[in-house]
Design an enzyme around this catalytic site. Structure first.
Site, short mmCIF file in Angstrom:
data_model
loop_
_atom_site.label_atom_id
_atom_site.label_comp_id
_atom_site.label_asym_id
_atom_site.label_seq_id
_atom_site.Cartn_x
_atom_site.Cartn_y
_atom_site.Cartn_z
CG HIS A 210 28.41 68.74 93.40
ND1 HIS A 210 28.32 68.78 94.63
CD2 HIS A 210 27.09 68.73 92.88
CE1 HIS A 210 26.85 68.81 94.86
NE2 HIS A 210 26.38 68.87 93.78
CG HIS A 250 31.01 73.45 97.19
ND1 HIS A 250 31.50 72.95 98.60
CD2 HIS A 250 30.24 72.48 96.53
CE1 HIS A 250 30.65 71.65 98.66
NE2 HIS A 250 30.12 71.37 97.48
CG ASP A 254 34.56 74.04 99.95
OD1 ASP A 254 35.33 74.09 100.92
OD2 ASP A 254 33.22 74.95 100.22
#
Length: 291
Positions: A210, A250, A254
């Site tokens: 993302h 996450h 991350d």
């Protein structure tokens, strides 16, 4: 003996003397090179001091070790002129102390994540309001689709494949790393059927695609002087990161690596494009000469 002018290693022009015949590339058959010695005149070094330097077969050699020429003024100038590396040096010492004294997390305990600690209230709000969690997940999926559409648009419509190449590099590397080390799903994870990937399917935690995808799109927008769109994507990326932490989708690491990965793979895609452009230009010139 022939005298030639060539740039030295300190970005100044110096007169050099070739003590043997002009340099020729090494013989590929026996991997031998000419014993070429290039002597340079006195030039100011990195710290401002003057020193003789000699070049032997492409390597730089000075008569004395560099630190023996340092003065107190050199040290002061380093602190004044290179403040950021000095801050990093302090950080190195500090985190060495932290690393050697920190309490390790027991194997029976969940990972310690400061991003989770800072978003506890947000997490409780989403856990107690499933509809809000679903709405934010849907909006986040829309943002991911915006990234995808822009990256593909830049290639298919505008003929600029760099962002697409970067995304391909990034997701391939993410898949390799995600398979190499599968992190445990956080215990407080709040899933949603409309979150990307849609359908509550499995996904890689390390690293965040993302965040990396949004960074790749934002960097491409800045190259095209679309600064308003770039700032919009940056703001949405920050909000997305807060939501991912609050839903425990996450870990903080991350997201941080996702940011760095977006920058890294955009850079590598640019290098790839540059190499292909150089080869194409060389080939075109060769064909023109032949014709």
């Amino acid at each position: 003996m022939k005298r030639v002018s060539s740039p030295n290693v300190f970005s100044t022009t110096a007169t050099t003397t070739l003590l043997t015949s002009p340099y020729r590339p090494p013989d590929k058959g026996n991997c031998r090179s000419n014993n070429v010695k290039v002597m340079g005149n006195k030039k100011a070094g990195v710290h401002g001091n003057v020193a003789d330097y000699h070049v032997f077969n492409g390597g730089v050699h000075s008569g004395k070790p560099s630190f023996m020429k340092w003065t107190l003024n050199d040290v002061v100038n380093v602190v004044r002129s290179h403040r950021i590396p000095c801050v990093f040096a302090v950080g190195l010492v500090f985190f060495m102390y932290v690393e050697y004294t920190i309490r390790m997390v027991p194997h029976s305990s969940p990972p310690l994540d400061w991003g989770f600690l800072l978003t506890r209230s947000f997490h409780r709000a989403l856990a107690s309001r499933p509809l809000l969690n679903t709405v934010l997940a849907a909006l986040n999926t829309v943002f991911v689709l915006m990234q995808t559409v822009y990256i593909v648009w830049a290639w298919v419509i505008e003929g600029r494949p760099r962002a697409t190449i970067s995304a391909l590099f990034m997701f391939t590397c993410r898949g390799i790393l995600g398979c190499s080390t599968q992190l445990p799903l956080p215990q407080e994870f709040l899933g949603s059927g409309v979150d990307f990937p849609v359908g509550n399917v499995s996904f890689f935690l390390f690293f965040s695609g993302h965040v990396a995808g949004a960074v790749i799109a934002s960097l491409d927008m800045r190259r095209m002087q679309r600064r308003g769109m770039a700032w919009l994507f940056d703001i949405l990326n920050v909000l997305q990161s807060l939501r991912l932490l609050a839903t425990r989708g996450h870990y903080t690491i991350d997201l941080a690596v996702g940011l760095g990965a977006g920058i890294l793979f955009d850079f590598l895609a640019g290098k790839y494009e540059q190499s292909k452009t150089t080869k194409t230009s060389t080939f075109s010139r060769s064909m023109k000469e032949i014709c």
